[in-house]
Write an enzyme that holds these catalytic residues in place. Sequence first.
Site, PDB file in Angstrom:
ATOM      1  N   ASP A 179      -3.216   2.888  10.030  1.00 16.63           N
ATOM      2  CA  ASP A 179      -2.420   3.496   8.967  1.00 16.63           C
ATOM      3  C   ASP A 179      -3.127   4.748   8.454  1.00 16.63           C
ATOM      4  O   ASP A 179      -3.799   5.435   9.219  1.00 16.63           O
ATOM      5  CB  ASP A 179      -2.209   2.468   7.844  1.00 16.63           C
ATOM      6  N   ASP A 188     -10.595  -5.270  -4.809  1.00 18.54           N
ATOM      7  CA  ASP A 188      -9.845  -6.343  -4.158  1.00 18.54           C
ATOM      8  C   ASP A 188     -10.013  -6.327  -2.643  1.00 18.54           C
ATOM      9  O   ASP A 188      -9.502  -7.210  -1.951  1.00 18.54           O
ATOM     10  CB  ASP A 188      -8.356  -6.242  -4.504  1.00 18.54           C
ATOM     11  N   ASP A 198     -11.773   6.994  12.387  1.00 17.09           N
ATOM     12  CA  ASP A 198     -10.823   7.932  11.796  1.00 17.09           C
ATOM     13  C   ASP A 198     -10.364   8.879  12.898  1.00 17.09           C
ATOM     14  O   ASP A 198     -11.136   9.720  13.368  1.00 17.09           O
ATOM     15  CB  ASP A 198     -11.509   8.705  10.665  1.00 17.09           C
ATOM     16  N   ASP A 203     -14.090  10.860  13.086  1.00 10.91           N
ATOM     17  CA  ASP A 203     -15.385  10.357  12.657  1.00 10.91           C
ATOM     18  C   ASP A 203     -15.252   8.868  12.358  1.00 10.91           C
ATOM     19  O   ASP A 203     -14.214   8.261  12.643  1.00 10.91           O
ATOM     20  CB  ASP A 203     -15.919  11.140  11.451  1.00 10.91           C
ATOM     21  N   ASP A 205     -15.353   7.332   9.350  1.00  7.99           N
ATOM     22  CA  ASP A 205     -15.061   7.045   7.944  1.00  7.99           C
ATOM     23  C   ASP A 205     -13.547   7.016   7.716  1.00  7.99           C
ATOM     24  O   ASP A 205     -12.936   8.048   7.432  1.00  7.99           O
ATOM     25  CB  ASP A 205     -15.703   8.102   7.045  1.00  7.99           C
ATOM     26  N   HIS A 212      -0.988   4.618   1.337  1.00  8.17           N
ATOM     27  CA  HIS A 212      -0.113   3.728   2.098  1.00  8.17           C
ATOM     28  C   HIS A 212      -0.908   2.649   2.828  1.00  8.17           C
ATOM     29  O   HIS A 212      -0.555   1.456   2.797  1.00  8.17           O
ATOM     30  CB  HIS A 212       0.702   4.568   3.085  1.00  8.17           C
ATOM     31  N   ASN A 226     -10.641 -13.970  -7.276  1.00 12.26           N
ATOM     32  CA  ASN A 226     -11.721 -13.108  -7.761  1.00 12.26           C
ATOM     33  C   ASN A 226     -11.449 -12.616  -9.178  1.00 12.26           C
ATOM     34  O   ASN A 226     -12.043 -11.647  -9.633  1.00 12.26           O
ATOM     35  CB  ASN A 226     -11.938 -11.926  -6.820  1.00 12.26           C
ATOM     36  N   ILE A 230      -4.713  -8.690  -7.142  1.00 10.74           N
ATOM     37  CA  ILE A 230      -3.662  -9.430  -6.462  1.00 10.74           C
ATOM     38  C   ILE A 230      -4.244 -10.403  -5.448  1.00 10.74           C
ATOM     39  O   ILE A 230      -5.452 -10.605  -5.378  1.00 10.74           O
ATOM     40  CB  ILE A 230      -2.684  -8.464  -5.759  1.00 10.74           C
ATOM     41  N   TYR A 334       9.658  -1.505  21.340  1.00 13.07           N
ATOM     42  CA  TYR A 334       9.071  -2.126  22.528  1.00 13.07           C
ATOM     43  C   TYR A 334       9.161  -3.651  22.463  1.00 13.07           C
ATOM     44  O   TYR A 334       8.884  -4.257  21.419  1.00 13.07           O
ATOM     45  CB  TYR A 334       7.608  -1.716  22.678  1.00 13.07           C
ATOM     46  N   ASP A 372      12.440  -8.806  15.242  1.00 20.30           N
ATOM     47  CA  ASP A 372      12.047 -10.170  15.592  1.00 20.30           C
ATOM     48  C   ASP A 372      11.992 -11.114  14.401  1.00 20.30           C
ATOM     49  O   ASP A 372      12.199 -12.315  14.551  1.00 20.30           O
ATOM     50  CB  ASP A 372      10.672 -10.153  16.270  1.00 20.30           C
ATOM     51  N   SER A 396       7.400  -0.952   5.902  1.00 18.96           N
ATOM     52  CA  SER A 396       5.941  -0.802   5.910  1.00 18.96           C
ATOM     53  C   SER A 396       5.255  -1.933   5.168  1.00 18.96           C
ATOM     54  O   SER A 396       4.126  -2.308   5.490  1.00 18.96           O
ATOM     55  CB  SER A 396       5.538   0.520   5.250  1.00 18.96           C
TER      56      SER A 396
END
Length: 724
Positions: A179, A188, A198, A203, A205, A212, A226, A230, A334, A372, A396
């Site tokens: 993503d 969290d 990346d 790189d 990081d 997103h 914790n 959430i 696919y 599916d 998403s």
Amino acid sequence: MKGRRLDRLLTAVAAAAAATVLVLVLAAGGQTPAGPGSDTSGVGAYIPRQLVVLAKTPQADKDVKALANALGAVIQAEIPQGRLFLFVFSDDATAGNALLKIKKDNKESFDAWRNWKFSIPKPARPPKKTHAGAAAVVPVEPEHITSDPGYSAQWGLHRIKEPWSGNPLSTDKGIAILDTGVDYNHSDLSGKVVKCFDYIDWDTDPMDLNGHGTHCAGIAAAKAANATGIHGVSPNSKIYAYRVLDASGSGGYFGVTQAIYDAADNANVSILSMSFGGYLYSGSSAYTSLESAIKYARNTKGKICCVAAGNEFNWDLFYYVYYDWGYYPVPAWYPASFTVGASEYKDFRAYFSNYDVTYVLNYETFTISFVDIVAPGYDILSTLPYEQYGNYSGTSMAAPMAAGACARVWGLHPTYTATQVQNRLITTGKSVGPTKGFPSTEKRIDLMKALGKSQTGFQGIVLNAEGAYPLNGAKVEALVGTTVKTSTTTNKAGFFTLIGLTGGTTYTLRFSRAGYLTESYSAGAATANLIKDADASYNLVPIRTLTSTDKYYRIVLSWGSGQPGYDFYYMDGYTYFPYRWWMPAGMEANSYLYTPSGYTYGWWDTGSLAESPYVQFMHDSYFDRSAECHVIRTPESGTYQYAVCVEDEDYGWGTVKYSKGGTAYAAYPIVRIYKGNTLIKVINSSAATRVGTGTLYWSVFNLNAATGAVTVINKITDTKPFYF
């Protein structure tokens, strides 16, 4: 897993059916098809100065450096498993000339294409409702504070019955998030994110500069217990961060493809979550090479590839299929992908979600089949960068929810294959079909059942009747006769779940909260080993202070869902779109109150309780929860008239009860009338009669507010009962 197919069957029966549809389309104006309004990166969008080069043979693989030198390119990266190379040029014109040269002079050994763009699927944005050029003014609704929202605000987890699915296991599988990256410092998520790569900055990081990816990561696997934030679907799963999309939410074909191969080769990753997409031409080298990456992950490495179905409400698909362009949404299309559609609060299809369907146009039968499974994807709360939380909507959000569910099932059954995990979620899921807006029946994830747990009870949502916002802290009791068998309270999302009931026993649900009227509804019989989902919301009316002049009549309208329907309304009349605005399972209605002094109040003139004639329209259902309310503070002498409109010119869609033709799924709205703090009448549209061939207006009742007398009309007509 369903096969992806596009069937065209020319039969006499299909021809007859198509003729009817064609007449309806042409009657709407037969508009010339416009170009598709893709919510993903459009066809032809690419990253300048870059080419993806495919070496077709082992010898070509050896010759690729010589080719790059001859063309003046630098090889920035390669994917050995797919014999793919990323060529970067000094300028885009040089890249374009190189592409032509490869196609002409080197086509036996190489193929090449632009580094096509992929992007976050972006939900369609509905237009603002306007009347006489002015936007409607609707009171602002209170919302929960999202800086510390808590587990109870996550309606999606409750809908898939996660709280009753048992404790997450330490063996729950690792999830790769491909993503915009992941904010691995978020409280969290910190300590459980593995920084992989990346592919934007090339790189190690993968920090999220968009939000997103962090949102998707939180849905799938945010920490639990914790004392903050959430709860992910699979909180014990590790998150493997692969940044393939930039700060604007777009990225290149090559980076996406390489990330799929790399995640597939990561022994700690079992599930890939991919909430992005683009359109590629079926059969092209670009199409088949990306499919090879998905097949490598799924078939060779045994991973599950959870992919967002897309947010174009099939607009692009209908267009490309009808005109036989050959473009399809990938990687969702696919067969090796586990493609996930989106649902909303009451299990209706979220209006933006792509979906499976068989339909007839111009004597041809088309079948689109690539989704599916379905998961909640509307107004989903999750993590955002810089210690924030927020609500996003889209397939998403549904994809990482499915990814988390896969991780939980696989953790419980570590010897399962990928196919067995997927089949377990499908076979134990809740069926959602045409009456929920899914023309081809799908399964919505039920994690409780998938993990072998069961409960008997009821689940639903409680709203404030005047503002239609979720009501937290309402007491819900299940009664047999006058005996309370169990009780609970609603959470921050307004959801309640009553469990521990007896199958076959009929229950009444009683709702109460300080400052609200107590209401009772028949819930019907409980079904053993099933938490039954309510199809409609339960609305509690605030208690008002009454005086000799302040009578406070409340008129509350509610129905199943407004979704889907915007897609039918927006696309109505396009040649390639197979539906009309009155045909969706969802309904968007507008309620109007006509006063004795001759004023009409609704979404475009909301009125005020502070000035004469002391009437206010409290909530508009347009792209919000399916409930509306009028309040009369100080009644006038004479007769009030109340009606409901589903006319398309009034931003309406669906049907109250009757349809102009075609497949119609009646919403059967209900009106409840309160005088002061007492319920005096319930009017159900299921009992409405029809005037002629009426479909547009539901004339509900007249009210003599001075006496409290309600004259029930309950007729559906094509003639407006009064001006609005």
